[in-house]
Design a protein around this motif. Structure first.
Motif, PDB file in Angstrom:
ATOM      1  N   ALA A   1       6.710  -2.697   0.002  1.00  0.00           N
ATOM      2  CA  ALA A   1       6.942  -2.040   1.289  1.00  0.00           C
ATOM      3  C   ALA A   1       7.883  -0.847   1.209  1.00  0.00           C
ATOM      4  CB  ALA A   1       7.447  -3.063   2.310  1.00  0.00           C
ATOM      5  N   PRO A   2       8.998  -0.901   0.435  1.00  0.00           N
ATOM      6  CA  PRO A   2       9.902   0.249   0.401  1.00  0.00           C
ATOM      7  C   PRO A   2       9.294   1.507  -0.200  1.00  0.00           C
ATOM      8  CG  PRO A   2      11.008  -1.736  -0.406  1.00  0.00           C
ATOM      9  CD  PRO A   2       9.549  -2.045  -0.315  1.00  0.00           C
ATOM     10  N   PHE A   3       8.188   1.391  -0.910  1.00  0.00           N
ATOM     11  CA  PHE A   3       7.591   2.535  -1.594  1.00  0.00           C
ATOM     12  C   PHE A   3       6.472   3.200  -0.790  1.00  0.00           C
ATOM     13  CE2 PHE A   3       8.823  -0.332  -5.238  1.00  0.00           C
ATOM     14  CZ  PHE A   3       9.961   0.392  -5.573  1.00  0.00           C
ATOM     15  N   LEU A   4       6.157   2.666   0.385  1.00  0.00           N
ATOM     16  CA  LEU A   4       5.029   3.182   1.145  1.00  0.00           C
ATOM     17  C   LEU A   4       5.460   4.322   2.068  1.00  0.00           C
ATOM     18  CD1 LEU A   4       3.112  -0.062   2.127  1.00  0.00           C
ATOM     19  CD2 LEU A   4       3.044   1.244   0.000  1.00  0.00           C
ATOM     20  N   PRO A   5       4.562   5.285   2.301  1.00  0.00           N
ATOM     21  CA  PRO A   5       4.894   6.371   3.224  1.00  0.00           C
ATOM     22  C   PRO A   5       4.989   5.877   4.656  1.00  0.00           C
ATOM     23  CG  PRO A   5       2.656   6.609   2.387  1.00  0.00           C
ATOM     24  CD  PRO A   5       3.265   5.461   1.656  1.00  0.00           C
ATOM     25  N   ALA A   6       5.693   6.639   5.487  1.00  0.00           N
ATOM     26  CA  ALA A   6       5.842   6.290   6.896  1.00  0.00           C
ATOM     27  C   ALA A   6       4.480   6.124   7.548  1.00  0.00           C
ATOM     28  CB  ALA A   6       6.642   7.376   7.609  1.00  0.00           C
ATOM     29  N   ALA A   7       4.424   5.242   8.548  1.00  0.00           N
ATOM     30  CA  ALA A   7       3.213   4.967   9.317  1.00  0.00           C
ATOM     31  C   ALA A   7       2.176   4.177   8.532  1.00  0.00           C
ATOM     32  CB  ALA A   7       2.588   6.236   9.887  1.00  0.00           C
ATOM     33  N   THR A   8       2.566   3.596   7.388  1.00  0.00           N
ATOM     34  CA  THR A   8       1.701   2.678   6.660  1.00  0.00           C
ATOM     35  C   THR A   8       2.465   1.401   6.371  1.00  0.00           C
ATOM     36  OG1 THR A   8       2.264   3.365   4.402  1.00  0.00           O
ATOM     37  CG2 THR A   8       0.564   4.642   5.558  1.00  0.00           C
ATOM     38  N   ARG A   9       1.738   0.375   6.009  1.00  0.00           N
ATOM     39  CA  ARG A   9       2.336  -0.912   5.651  1.00  0.00           C
ATOM     40  C   ARG A   9       1.547  -1.495   4.490  1.00  0.00           C
ATOM     41  NH1 ARG A   9      -0.709  -1.377  10.204  1.00  0.00           N
ATOM     42  NH2 ARG A   9      -2.271  -3.057  10.285  1.00  0.00           N
ATOM     43  N   PRO A  10       2.088  -2.511   3.800  1.00  0.00           N
ATOM     44  CA  PRO A  10       1.331  -3.095   2.691  1.00  0.00           C
ATOM     45  C   PRO A  10       0.012  -3.686   3.162  1.00  0.00           C
ATOM     46  CG  PRO A  10       3.636  -3.770   2.589  1.00  0.00           C
ATOM     47  CD  PRO A  10       3.440  -3.105   3.919  1.00  0.00           C
ATOM     48  N   ASP A  11      -1.051  -3.384   2.454  1.00  0.00           N
ATOM     49  CA  ASP A  11      -2.336  -4.046   2.675  1.00  0.00           C
ATOM     50  C   ASP A  11      -2.324  -5.310   1.828  1.00  0.00           C
ATOM     51  OD1 ASP A  11      -4.823  -4.561   3.657  1.00  0.00           O
ATOM     52  OD2 ASP A  11      -5.852  -3.013   2.492  1.00  0.00           O
TER      53      ASP A  11
END
Length: 244
Positions: free
Chosen positions: A35-45
């Motif tokens: 989760a900390p590595f994802l861009p804003a407005a996305t979440r882990p799939d």
């Protein structure tokens, strides 16, 4: 189950490439790890069990073209190795988030950074066929110069499962670029996946990408494209901004 067939691109294709000789090596992780590595407005799939995944994927890229122009002279054929995880946005777009992409061709590295903000790195790399196996080796030319060696044996049994589609049928990527989150769609024929055996892994790219414990673990999934397969032609549409 996610579709193995790419939906139509949302606009005209702007980039075309051929991808071949894939090895997909993946590990299950908790969603909080990525989760900390994802861009804003996305979440882990996450898969049907609620797990997120991290992949180490080497392949050969060729016939790179900025459409409608023909393939770029001098780029030829080169190796790319990426570390990635998987994302979804509020519109339901499922994608890849690249933690790193290492490639041999410096012009391609610079172009991908400029066009999409992708975290490309310049690497010295090689691939060889050893009997019925594939062996990739690479050393990044910058920073701490992490290395990798991935040796795998593609099998002959076709694979098409909910998990294999979750890990590979990704028709776009999310990235943070110029202060906004973008989503760029791609399209290609369904993956010709087969089972594979990881014979040896000596890798520092995963740790450099923020996953220091994975290389010491047995992977939870190893897939490949069949030996001798010509690969798939992949086209990318222009990136679009993600709302949020």
């Amino acid at each position: 189950m996610m579709s193995a067939v790419a939906p139509p691109l949302p606009g005209r294709a702007v980039i075309r490439q051929r991808w071949s000789d894939f090895v997909f090596v993946h590990w299950r992780v908790a969603p909080a790890v990525v989760a900390p590595f994802l861009p804003a407005a996305t979440r882990p799939d996450v898969d049907e069990n609620g797990d997120a995944w991290v992949g180490l994927i080497p392949f050969v890229l060729s016939e790179h073209a900025f459409l409608p122009l023909p393939p770029v002279p001098g780029l030829g054929t080169f190796i790319e190795i990426n570390v990635r995880t998987y994302s979804i946005d509020d519109a339901g777009n499922r994608g890849v988030v690249f933690r790193s992409l290492d490639a041999e061709q410096l012009p391609s590295v610079l172009a991908a950074r400029a066009l999409f903000g992708l975290p490309y790195q310049w690497m010295h790399a090689g691939m060889r066929h050893v009997d019925d196996t594939l062996e990739y080796r690479g050393r990044r030319r910058t920073g701490a110069r992490p290395t990798t060696r991935i040796h795998a044996r593609p099998g002959t049994t076709p694979v098409d499962t909910a998990l294999s589609r979750f890990l590979t049928a990704r028709w776009g990527f999310h990235e943070r670029h110029l202060g906004r989150t973008i989503y760029a769609r791609n399209s290609h024929e369904p993956w010709p996946l087969v089972d594979a055996e990881l014979l040896h892994l000596d890798d520092q790219l995963l740790a450099a990408a923020g996953f220091p414990d994975l290389a010491a673990r047995e992977p939870d999934s190893v897939l490949a494209t069949p030996l001798g397969h010509p690969g798939v032609i992949t086209e990318f549409a222009a990136a679009r901004r993600v709302a949020g």
